[in-house]
Motif scaffolding. Sequence first.
Motif, PDB file in Angstrom:
ATOM      1  N   ALA A   8       0.822  -1.217   0.000  1.00 26.93           N
ATOM      2  CA  ALA A   8       0.000   0.000   0.000  1.00 26.93           C
ATOM      3  C   ALA A   8       0.855   1.266   0.000  1.00 26.93           C
ATOM      4  O   ALA A   8       0.515   2.249  -0.673  1.00 26.93           O
ATOM      5  CB  ALA A   8      -0.948  -0.010   1.194  1.00 26.93           C
ATOM      6  N   LEU A   9       1.976   1.261   0.726  1.00 22.96           N
ATOM      7  CA  LEU A   9       2.841   2.449   0.750  1.00 22.96           C
ATOM      8  C   LEU A   9       3.506   2.684  -0.606  1.00 22.96           C
ATOM      9  O   LEU A   9       3.613   3.821  -1.058  1.00 22.96           O
ATOM     10  CB  LEU A   9       3.900   2.321   1.851  1.00 22.96           C
ATOM     11  CG  LEU A   9       3.405   2.598   3.265  1.00 22.96           C
ATOM     12  CD1 LEU A   9       4.484   2.283   4.284  1.00 22.96           C
ATOM     13  CD2 LEU A   9       2.950   4.033   3.395  1.00 22.96           C
ATOM     14  N   ASP A  10       3.962   1.605  -1.252  1.00 20.02           N
ATOM     15  CA  ASP A  10       4.536   1.748  -2.594  1.00 20.02           C
ATOM     16  C   ASP A  10       3.508   2.374  -3.536  1.00 20.02           C
ATOM     17  O   ASP A  10       3.829   3.262  -4.321  1.00 20.02           O
ATOM     18  CB  ASP A  10       4.959   0.385  -3.157  1.00 20.02           C
ATOM     19  CG  ASP A  10       6.169  -0.209  -2.470  1.00 20.02           C
ATOM     20  OD1 ASP A  10       6.974   0.564  -1.898  1.00 20.02           O
ATOM     21  OD2 ASP A  10       6.317  -1.442  -2.512  1.00 20.02           O
ATOM     22  N   ARG A  11       2.274   1.901  -3.450  1.00 13.37           N
ATOM     23  CA  ARG A  11       1.213   2.422  -4.320  1.00 13.37           C
ATOM     24  C   ARG A  11       0.932   3.894  -4.034  1.00 13.37           C
ATOM     25  O   ARG A  11       0.721   4.685  -4.954  1.00 13.37           O
ATOM     26  CB  ARG A  11      -0.044   1.576  -4.192  1.00 13.37           C
ATOM     27  CG  ARG A  11       0.134   0.186  -4.775  1.00 13.37           C
ATOM     28  CD  ARG A  11      -1.098  -0.697  -4.564  1.00 13.37           C
ATOM     29  NE  ARG A  11      -0.850  -2.039  -5.021  1.00 13.37           N
ATOM     30  CZ  ARG A  11      -0.916  -2.441  -6.286  1.00 13.37           C
ATOM     31  NH1 ARG A  11      -1.227  -1.580  -7.222  1.00 13.37           N
ATOM     32  NH2 ARG A  11      -0.666  -3.688  -6.614  1.00 13.37           N
ATOM     33  N   LYS A  12       0.947   4.275  -2.758  1.00 11.43           N
ATOM     34  CA  LYS A  12       0.749   5.689  -2.411  1.00 11.43           C
ATOM     35  C   LYS A  12       1.880   6.545  -2.977  1.00 11.43           C
ATOM     36  O   LYS A  12       1.650   7.635  -3.494  1.00 11.43           O
ATOM     37  CB  LYS A  12       0.688   5.870  -0.889  1.00 11.43           C
ATOM     38  CG  LYS A  12      -0.613   5.485  -0.270  1.00 11.43           C
ATOM     39  CD  LYS A  12      -0.576   5.785   1.230  1.00 11.43           C
ATOM     40  CE  LYS A  12      -1.848   5.382   1.917  1.00 11.43           C
ATOM     41  NZ  LYS A  12      -1.822   5.674   3.353  1.00 11.43           N
ATOM     42  N   ILE A  13       3.097   6.042  -2.867  1.00 12.45           N
ATOM     43  CA  ILE A  13       4.258   6.774  -3.397  1.00 12.45           C
ATOM     44  C   ILE A  13       4.129   6.927  -4.912  1.00 12.45           C
ATOM     45  O   ILE A  13       4.327   8.014  -5.461  1.00 12.45           O
ATOM     46  CB  ILE A  13       5.574   6.056  -3.015  1.00 12.45           C
ATOM     47  CG1 ILE A  13       5.834   6.203  -1.516  1.00 12.45           C
ATOM     48  CG2 ILE A  13       6.744   6.592  -3.830  1.00 12.45           C
ATOM     49  CD1 ILE A  13       6.951   5.324  -0.984  1.00 12.45           C
ATOM     50  N   LEU A  14       3.784   5.846  -5.596  1.00 11.12           N
ATOM     51  CA  LEU A  14       3.645   5.906  -7.055  1.00 11.12           C
ATOM     52  C   LEU A  14       2.536   6.869  -7.468  1.00 11.12           C
ATOM     53  O   LEU A  14       2.695   7.644  -8.413  1.00 11.12           O
ATOM     54  CB  LEU A  14       3.377   4.513  -7.620  1.00 11.12           C
ATOM     55  CG  LEU A  14       4.534   3.533  -7.514  1.00 11.12           C
ATOM     56  CD1 LEU A  14       4.088   2.135  -7.921  1.00 11.12           C
ATOM     57  CD2 LEU A  14       5.725   3.991  -8.342  1.00 11.12           C
ATOM     58  N   ASP A  15       1.430   6.836  -6.745  1.00 17.43           N
ATOM     59  CA  ASP A  15       0.320   7.735  -7.048  1.00 17.43           C
ATOM     60  C   ASP A  15       0.763   9.189  -6.874  1.00 17.43           C
ATOM     61  O   ASP A  15       0.500  10.041  -7.738  1.00 17.43           O
ATOM     62  CB  ASP A  15      -0.866   7.404  -6.138  1.00 17.43           C
ATOM     63  CG  ASP A  15      -2.164   7.996  -6.637  1.00 17.43           C
ATOM     64  OD1 ASP A  15      -2.383   8.023  -7.867  1.00 17.43           O
ATOM     65  OD2 ASP A  15      -2.977   8.420  -5.788  1.00 17.43           O
ATOM     66  N   ALA A  16       1.448   9.477  -5.780  1.00 17.80           N
ATOM     67  CA  ALA A  16       1.904  10.844  -5.515  1.00 17.80           C
ATOM     68  C   ALA A  16       2.946  11.295  -6.532  1.00 17.80           C
ATOM     69  O   ALA A  16       2.899  12.442  -7.001  1.00 17.80           O
ATOM     70  CB  ALA A  16       2.475  10.935  -4.089  1.00 17.80           C
ATOM     71  N   SER A  24       9.650  17.186  -3.771  1.00 23.05           N
ATOM     72  CA  SER A  24      10.863  16.848  -3.023  1.00 23.05           C
ATOM     73  C   SER A  24      10.580  15.627  -2.159  1.00 23.05           C
ATOM     74  O   SER A  24       9.423  15.265  -1.919  1.00 23.05           O
ATOM     75  CB  SER A  24      11.282  18.027  -2.138  1.00 23.05           C
ATOM     76  OG  SER A  24      10.361  18.181  -1.067  1.00 23.05           O
ATOM     77  N   ASN A  25      11.631  15.012  -1.685  1.00 22.51           N
ATOM     78  CA  ASN A  25      11.464  13.852  -0.819  1.00 22.51           C
ATOM     79  C   ASN A  25      10.685  14.224   0.437  1.00 22.51           C
ATOM     80  O   ASN A  25       9.863  13.440   0.910  1.00 22.51           O
ATOM     81  CB  ASN A  25      12.821  13.245  -0.461  1.00 22.51           C
ATOM     82  CG  ASN A  25      12.663  11.946   0.305  1.00 22.51           C
ATOM     83  OD1 ASN A  25      12.039  11.016  -0.180  1.00 22.51           O
ATOM     84  ND2 ASN A  25      13.216  11.891   1.506  1.00 22.51           N
ATOM     85  N   VAL A  26      10.922  15.412   0.984  1.00 21.48           N
ATOM     86  CA  VAL A  26      10.208  15.857   2.190  1.00 21.48           C
ATOM     87  C   VAL A  26       8.720  16.013   1.879  1.00 21.48           C
ATOM     88  O   VAL A  26       7.856  15.572   2.647  1.00 21.48           O
ATOM     89  CB  VAL A  26      10.813  17.174   2.736  1.00 21.48           C
ATOM     90  CG1 VAL A  26       9.964  17.750   3.851  1.00 21.48           C
ATOM     91  CG2 VAL A  26      12.249  16.934   3.214  1.00 21.48           C
ATOM     92  N   GLU A  27       8.393  16.640   0.738  1.00 23.64           N
ATOM     93  CA  GLU A  27       6.985  16.800   0.350  1.00 23.64           C
ATOM     94  C   GLU A  27       6.329  15.435   0.120  1.00 23.64           C
ATOM     95  O   GLU A  27       5.201  15.197   0.554  1.00 23.64           O
ATOM     96  CB  GLU A  27       6.877  17.641  -0.930  1.00 23.64           C
ATOM     97  CG  GLU A  27       7.289  19.081  -0.765  1.00 23.64           C
ATOM     98  CD  GLU A  27       7.463  19.800  -2.092  1.00 23.64           C
ATOM     99  OE1 GLU A  27       7.283  21.038  -2.081  1.00 23.64           O
ATOM    100  OE2 GLU A  27       7.781  19.155  -3.117  1.00 23.64           O
ATOM    101  N   LEU A  28       7.051  14.569  -0.562  1.00 26.14           N
ATOM    102  CA  LEU A  28       6.522  13.237  -0.846  1.00 26.14           C
ATOM    103  C   LEU A  28       6.285  12.456   0.443  1.00 26.14           C
ATOM    104  O   LEU A  28       5.231  11.838   0.619  1.00 26.14           O
ATOM    105  CB  LEU A  28       7.492  12.486  -1.765  1.00 26.14           C
ATOM    106  CG  LEU A  28       7.080  11.100  -2.215  1.00 26.14           C
ATOM    107  CD1 LEU A  28       5.775  11.144  -3.006  1.00 26.14           C
ATOM    108  CD2 LEU A  28       8.192  10.475  -3.053  1.00 26.14           C
TER     109      LEU A  28
END
Length: 159
Positions: A8-16, A24-28
């Motif tokens: 689920a976290l990978d999917r959230k990262i990909l969506d974002a 930026s990494n901080v925003e992400l």
Amino acid sequence: MNSPTLDALDRKILDALQADGRASNVELSAKVHLSAPQCFRRVRALEERGVIRSYRANVQPQALGLGVMAYVCLNIDGGQFGRVREIEASIRDFPQILECHTVSGDFDYLLKVVARDLKSLSQFLTDRLMQVPGVDDVRSMICMEEVKGPSPLPVDLQP
């Protein structure tokens, strides 16, 4: 690449990242509710596994004077199938060809092509693409209007 297991976290990262590849990494990390170091490690792992293929700007074709988009169906001469990889290499070398897919049905390939205008599209098809040894049949369909442009992949569709 094999079908990777994404949690689920990978999917959230990909969506974002698909929504804003310049985050930026901080925003992400704030968007996906992870610490910045954990988020960075996950993004790096997605890149290394080939899940994230690249980052790029989505440029408006008209801004570059590319007013025509076409889909081109292409067949290879039956006697030339031994040269298929050479023909594919030639296709990859044309910057006007944005995408190339092997397809089932009446044609071997479907190409997405851009051009300045109809005349330059015709010249490209006749003088360049149809001159590639082994290309047998070329048929084009001019795009009249873009109804839905390039979109992010749906990260939540289950197999």
